[in-house]
Write an enzyme that holds these catalytic residues in place. Structure first.
Site, PDB file in Angstrom:
ATOM      1  N   HIS A   1      -3.129 -12.631   1.987  1.00 45.64           N
ATOM      2  CA  HIS A   1      -2.818 -12.766   3.438  1.00 45.64           C
ATOM      3  C   HIS A   1      -3.590 -13.873   4.149  1.00 45.64           C
ATOM      4  O   HIS A   1      -4.361 -13.620   5.074  1.00 45.64           O
ATOM      5  CB  HIS A   1      -2.971 -11.439   4.177  1.00 45.64           C
ATOM      6  CG  HIS A   1      -4.100 -10.550   3.744  1.00 45.64           C
ATOM      7  ND1 HIS A   1      -5.374 -11.008   3.602  1.00 45.64           N
ATOM      8  CD2 HIS A   1      -4.137  -9.238   3.429  1.00 45.64           C
ATOM      9  CE1 HIS A   1      -6.145 -10.016   3.211  1.00 45.64           C
ATOM     10  NE2 HIS A   1      -5.416  -8.922   3.096  1.00 45.64           N
ATOM     11  N   HIS A  39       0.869  -1.184   0.000  1.00 43.85           N
ATOM     12  CA  HIS A  39       0.000   0.000   0.000  1.00 43.85           C
ATOM     13  C   HIS A  39       0.906   1.234   0.000  1.00 43.85           C
ATOM     14  O   HIS A  39       1.526   1.548   1.013  1.00 43.85           O
ATOM     15  CB  HIS A  39      -0.907  -0.009   1.234  1.00 43.85           C
ATOM     16  CG  HIS A  39      -1.807  -1.212   1.307  1.00 43.85           C
ATOM     17  ND1 HIS A  39      -3.091  -1.210   0.784  1.00 43.85           N
ATOM     18  CD2 HIS A  39      -1.619  -2.452   1.803  1.00 43.85           C
ATOM     19  CE1 HIS A  39      -3.653  -2.403   0.987  1.00 43.85           C
ATOM     20  NE2 HIS A  39      -2.776  -3.172   1.607  1.00 43.85           N
ATOM     21  N   ASP A  60       2.183  -6.957   2.518  1.00 43.70           N
ATOM     22  CA  ASP A  60       1.063  -6.134   2.987  1.00 43.70           C
ATOM     23  C   ASP A  60       1.585  -4.902   3.737  1.00 43.70           C
ATOM     24  O   ASP A  60       1.031  -4.511   4.771  1.00 43.70           O
ATOM     25  CB  ASP A  60       0.085  -6.933   3.857  1.00 43.70           C
ATOM     26  CG  ASP A  60      -1.290  -6.274   3.905  1.00 43.70           C
ATOM     27  OD1 ASP A  60      -1.462  -5.186   3.314  1.00 43.70           O
ATOM     28  OD2 ASP A  60      -2.194  -6.841   4.537  1.00 43.70           O
TER      29      ASP A  60
HETATM   30  O1  DOR Z   1      -4.362  -4.102   7.826  1.00 39.98           O
HETATM   31  C1  DOR Z   1      -4.696  -3.756   6.700  1.00 39.98           C
HETATM   32  N1  DOR Z   1      -4.329  -2.572   6.187  1.00 39.98           N
HETATM   33  N2  DOR Z   1      -5.493  -4.563   5.993  1.00 39.98           N
HETATM   34  C2  DOR Z   1      -6.072  -4.149   4.852  1.00 39.98           C
HETATM   35  O2  DOR Z   1      -6.818  -4.896   4.293  1.00 39.98           O
HETATM   36  C3  DOR Z   1      -5.847  -2.789   4.350  1.00 39.98           C
HETATM   37  C4  DOR Z   1      -4.558  -2.267   4.828  1.00 39.98           C
HETATM   38  C5  DOR Z   1      -4.427  -0.790   4.597  1.00 39.98           C
HETATM   39  O3  DOR Z   1      -4.702  -0.332   3.497  1.00 39.98           O
HETATM   40  O4  DOR Z   1      -3.998  -0.093   5.515  1.00 39.98           O
HETATM   41 ZN    ZN Z   2      -3.314  -5.159   2.087  1.00 42.90          ZN
END
Ligand code: DOR
Ligand code: ZN
Length: 412
Positions: A229, A55, A301
């Site tokens: 995940h 992200h 992630d």
């Molecule tokens: O912990 C998470 N953060 N899970 C997600 O699905 C989205 C992600 C985020 O974009 O911060």
């Molecule tokens: Zn994610």
């Protein structure tokens, strides 16, 4: 520019490697002339990490991360390719927003790819994007449950339509499988939840439910589906059984391998993530999945948020924490401890992802391949200190952890 990397351990042998115009032109014991020479001192050269789950947050949330800080973090973690997730501001939902992302990613010093959002509202737009046959779009991403924002898709007919589209354009769908109705059911049971309830609200059964649904539809449609995940032991059982009848792939994050809910005593909201950190038993099942081949690859992630947000009360603190700079270190330490083969590490961190997502030339060290390479010192000691991170998110549930095996340099 030509670069000769001299004296590196490549595919088990001490060799020299010549890079020309971004490609590996020569590997062997000869010493071809080059404009620049780098002596690797006998250290280990592996394909750089490909991270299909990152992200980045540039544009509307650049205070959390932008392409420059993300690139620096990626490079430090030995990562050469990042797939930017679409749940950003703006979200990657149509050609216009994809174009904005492409412009922002011009600052990147790693290879950028884009996963686009397949939501309840943008089927036609996704189709429009795919019609352009974009080489930089790696996957469709579907959230079966809201995660930080409220966007989710649980309409099975539409999910199936997206899977059919995925088949038509031969582009994988990645699924966040926690199932919204299930999360809502559990949520109602907690009036004043704390971080210790996170795994009960986003209950393991919710991930199981969505994974089963995704696997079932994947078996019907025959497209490539990635369970993002994977966090619960039972999900692995589902994936294992469906792999025989569906093109189903299993992504695991480093935090679901290395951490569990016990760390929350110490880490608090720094360990708040969706899907939540689970139990030690789940860690063990995921490791078993690594060993028996059920797990296909590791995605970080990497999900940066501001420190202020993470220090807020549990209900408002966003889920997610940085992972680009810790992933390879943690895995190399398992190689150092002889719990993991180096060959398997390479499969998990680069070559399998290259295959699943069709990144031609990536994930291998051979003549003609893309020169995306990470130099490793297998014995270098490390200690995780978030204040030294390159990401803007300078906190970590791994704070203080130590091990051996670290990135020395990356060639991109
Ligand atoms: O912990 C998470 N953060 N899970 C997600 O699905 C989205 C992600 C985020 O974009 O911060
Ligand atoms: Zn994610």
């Amino acid at each position: 520019m030509d670069l000769l990397i001299k004296n590196a351990l490549i595919n088990n042998r001490n060799q020299n490697l010549l890079i020309h115009k971004g490609l590996i032109e020569y590997i062997g014991t000869e010493t071809p002339a080059a404009r620049e020479v780098f002596d690797a001192g006998g250290l280990l050269l592996i394909p750089a990490v490909i991270d299909p789950h990152t992200h980045i947050r540039d544009l509307g949330q650049a205070e959390k991360e932008d392409w420059l800080s993300a690139s620096k973090a990626a490079r430090k973690g030995g990562v050469a390719v990042v797939f930017d997730m679409p749940n950003t501001k703006p979200p990657t939902i149509d050609l216009q927003t994809l174009e904005l992302k492409r412009q922002a990613a011009k600052k990147a010093t790693v290879h950028a790819r884009f996963n686009i959002a397949a939501t309840a509202h943008n089927y036609d737009k996704v189709q429009e994007i795919l019609k352009t046959k974009p080489a930089d779009v790696t996957a469709l991403k579907i959230f079966f449950a809201g995660s930080n924002d409220k966007e989710f898709l649980t309409d099975k007919d539409l999910i199936k339509k997206y899977f059919e589209l995925s088949l038509k354009y031969d582009i994988p769908v990645m699924i966040h499988t926690e199932w919204q109705p299930c999360v809502e059911k559990h949520q109602k049971l907690f009036e004043h939840p704390t971080i210790f309830d996170h795994n009960k609200i986003r209950h393991p059964e919710c991930a199981l439910k969505g994974t089963e649904i995704a696997a079932q539809i994947a078996a019907e449609t025959g497209n490539k589906v990635v369970i993002a995940h994977t966090s619960v032991a039972g999900e692995l059982e589902i994936i294992k059984s469906y792999k025989k009848k569906a093109r189903l792939y299993c992504e695991v994050t480093p935090h679901h391998l290395f951490l569990n809910k016990e760390i929350l005593e110490k880490a608090g909201n720094f360990g708040k993530v969706n899907p939540p950190l689970r139990s030690k038993k789940d860690n063990e099942a995921l490791w078993q999945g690594i060993m028996d081949g059920t797990v296909d690859y590791i995605g970080t992630d990497h999900a940066p948020h501001t420190l202020e947000e993470k220090l807020g009360p549990y209900p408002s603190a966003p889920s997610g924490f940085p992972g680009l700079e810790t992933n390879l270190r943690l895995l190399l330490n398992e190689v150092y401890k002889e719990n993991l083969d180096l060959e398997r590490l390479i499969e998990l961190t680069s070559s399998k992802a290259a295959e699943i997502f069709g990144l031609e030339g990536f994930g291998k060290i051979k003549e003609g391949a893309v020169a995306a390479l990470t130099l490793i010192d297998p014995e270098k000691k490390w200690k995780i200190k978030a204040e030294d991170f390159e990401t803007k998110a300078k906190y970590s549930p791994y704070e203080g952890m130590q091990g051996y095996g670290d990135v020395v340099k990356i060639f991109i």
